[in-house]
Scaffold this motif. Structure first.
Motif, mmCIF file in Angstrom:
data_model
loop_
_atom_site.group_PDB
_atom_site.id
_atom_site.type_symbol
_atom_site.label_atom_id
_atom_site.label_comp_id
_atom_site.label_asym_id
_atom_site.label_seq_id
_atom_site.Cartn_x
_atom_site.Cartn_y
_atom_site.Cartn_z
ATOM 1 N N SER A 53 0.805 -1.224 0.000
ATOM 2 C CA SER A 53 0.000 0.000 0.000
ATOM 3 C C SER A 53 0.841 1.279 0.000
ATOM 4 C CB SER A 53 -0.957 0.014 1.192
ATOM 5 O OG SER A 53 -0.264 -0.122 2.397
ATOM 6 N N PHE A 54 2.118 1.200 0.329
ATOM 7 C CA PHE A 54 2.988 2.377 0.352
ATOM 8 C C PHE A 54 3.885 2.472 -0.893
ATOM 9 C CE2 PHE A 54 2.018 1.620 4.822
ATOM 10 C CZ PHE A 54 1.622 2.885 5.215
ATOM 11 N N ASP A 58 5.557 -0.096 -9.875
ATOM 12 C CA ASP A 58 6.927 -0.361 -10.325
ATOM 13 C C ASP A 58 7.890 -0.627 -9.173
ATOM 14 O OD1 ASP A 58 7.293 2.134 -9.206
ATOM 15 O OD2 ASP A 58 8.024 3.086 -11.050
ATOM 16 N N GLY A 59 7.367 -0.623 -7.923
ATOM 17 C CA GLY A 59 8.203 -0.920 -6.761
ATOM 18 C C GLY A 59 8.796 0.290 -6.081
ATOM 19 N N SER A 60 8.587 1.487 -6.652
ATOM 20 C CA SER A 60 9.108 2.706 -6.017
ATOM 21 C C SER A 60 8.145 3.166 -4.918
ATOM 22 C CB SER A 60 9.288 3.810 -7.058
ATOM 23 O OG SER A 60 8.038 4.150 -7.633
ATOM 24 N N VAL A 61 8.685 3.909 -3.962
ATOM 25 C CA VAL A 61 7.863 4.421 -2.864
ATOM 26 C C VAL A 61 6.879 5.449 -3.425
ATOM 27 C CG1 VAL A 61 7.890 5.725 -0.704
ATOM 28 C CG2 VAL A 61 9.662 4.044 -1.144
ATOM 29 N N ASP A 62 5.616 5.338 -3.045
ATOM 30 C CA ASP A 62 4.592 6.301 -3.446
ATOM 31 C C ASP A 62 4.850 7.602 -2.697
ATOM 32 O OD1 ASP A 62 2.337 7.795 -3.989
ATOM 33 O OD2 ASP A 62 0.930 6.157 -3.600
ATOM 34 N N THR A 63 5.169 8.668 -3.415
ATOM 35 C CA THR A 63 5.547 9.935 -2.789
ATOM 36 C C THR A 63 4.402 10.586 -2.022
ATOM 37 O OG1 THR A 63 5.110 11.126 -4.853
ATOM 38 C CG2 THR A 63 7.383 10.412 -4.443
ATOM 39 N N TRP A 65 3.035 9.312 0.426
ATOM 40 C CA TRP A 65 3.268 8.931 1.820
ATOM 41 C C TRP A 65 4.543 9.498 2.403
ATOM 42 C CZ3 TRP A 65 -0.956 7.165 3.793
ATOM 43 C CH2 TRP A 65 -1.842 6.444 3.002
ATOM 44 N N THR A 66 5.366 10.159 1.619
ATOM 45 C CA THR A 66 6.660 10.628 2.117
ATOM 46 C C THR A 66 6.727 12.151 2.121
ATOM 47 O OG1 THR A 66 7.617 10.505 -0.097
ATOM 48 C CG2 THR A 66 7.860 8.562 1.292
ATOM 49 N N GLY A 67 7.757 12.675 2.764
ATOM 50 C CA GLY A 67 7.968 14.115 2.781
ATOM 51 C C GLY A 67 7.200 14.808 3.891
ATOM 52 N N LYS A 68 6.999 16.097 3.712
ATOM 53 C CA LYS A 68 6.377 16.952 4.730
ATOM 54 C C LYS A 68 4.860 16.771 4.713
ATOM 55 C CE LYS A 68 6.685 21.831 6.000
ATOM 56 N NZ LYS A 68 7.228 23.111 5.553
ATOM 57 N N GLN A 69 4.278 16.529 5.897
ATOM 58 C CA GLN A 69 2.837 16.347 6.012
ATOM 59 C C GLN A 69 2.321 17.037 7.265
ATOM 60 O OE1 GLN A 69 1.575 12.280 5.829
ATOM 61 N NE2 GLN A 69 2.507 11.928 3.847
#
Length: 87
Positions: A53-54, A58-63, A65-69
């Motif tokens: 789910s994250f 293609d196996g890359s991290v779904d952006t 869910w990352t970075g500033k939140q």
């Protein structure tokens, strides 16, 4: 030789923590608390769990869910501390 292990403390809310504290959600996401305001807490996500789910197809991290939140200051988290031992 250096041995690192993660030590977790009791669950608490973001509003009770100091800026710069490393935290983990029950979902497994790891973040740093960088700002607290009225009704909001800003975090930077630095690690997501290794579950589909994250990640994108293609196996890359779904952006998403990352970075500033922005999270609620009432979000329950675990404080992550490192216990470093030198042998």
């Amino acid at each position: 030789m250096v041995t690192k292990k993660t030590v977790r403390t009791a669950r608490t809310k973001l509003k009770n923590l100091e800026l710069g504290t490393k935290v983990r959600l029950s979902s497994g996401m790891t973040a740093y608390l960088i700002e607290k305001g009225i009704g909001t807490a800003t975090v930077v996500i630095v690690e997501v769990p290794n579950t589909p789910s994250f990640y994108n197809e293609d196996g890359s991290v779904d952006t998403y869910w990352t970075g500033k939140q922005k999270w609620s200051p009432d979000t329950e988290v675990e404080v992550v501390k490192w216990n470093v031992q030198f042998a």
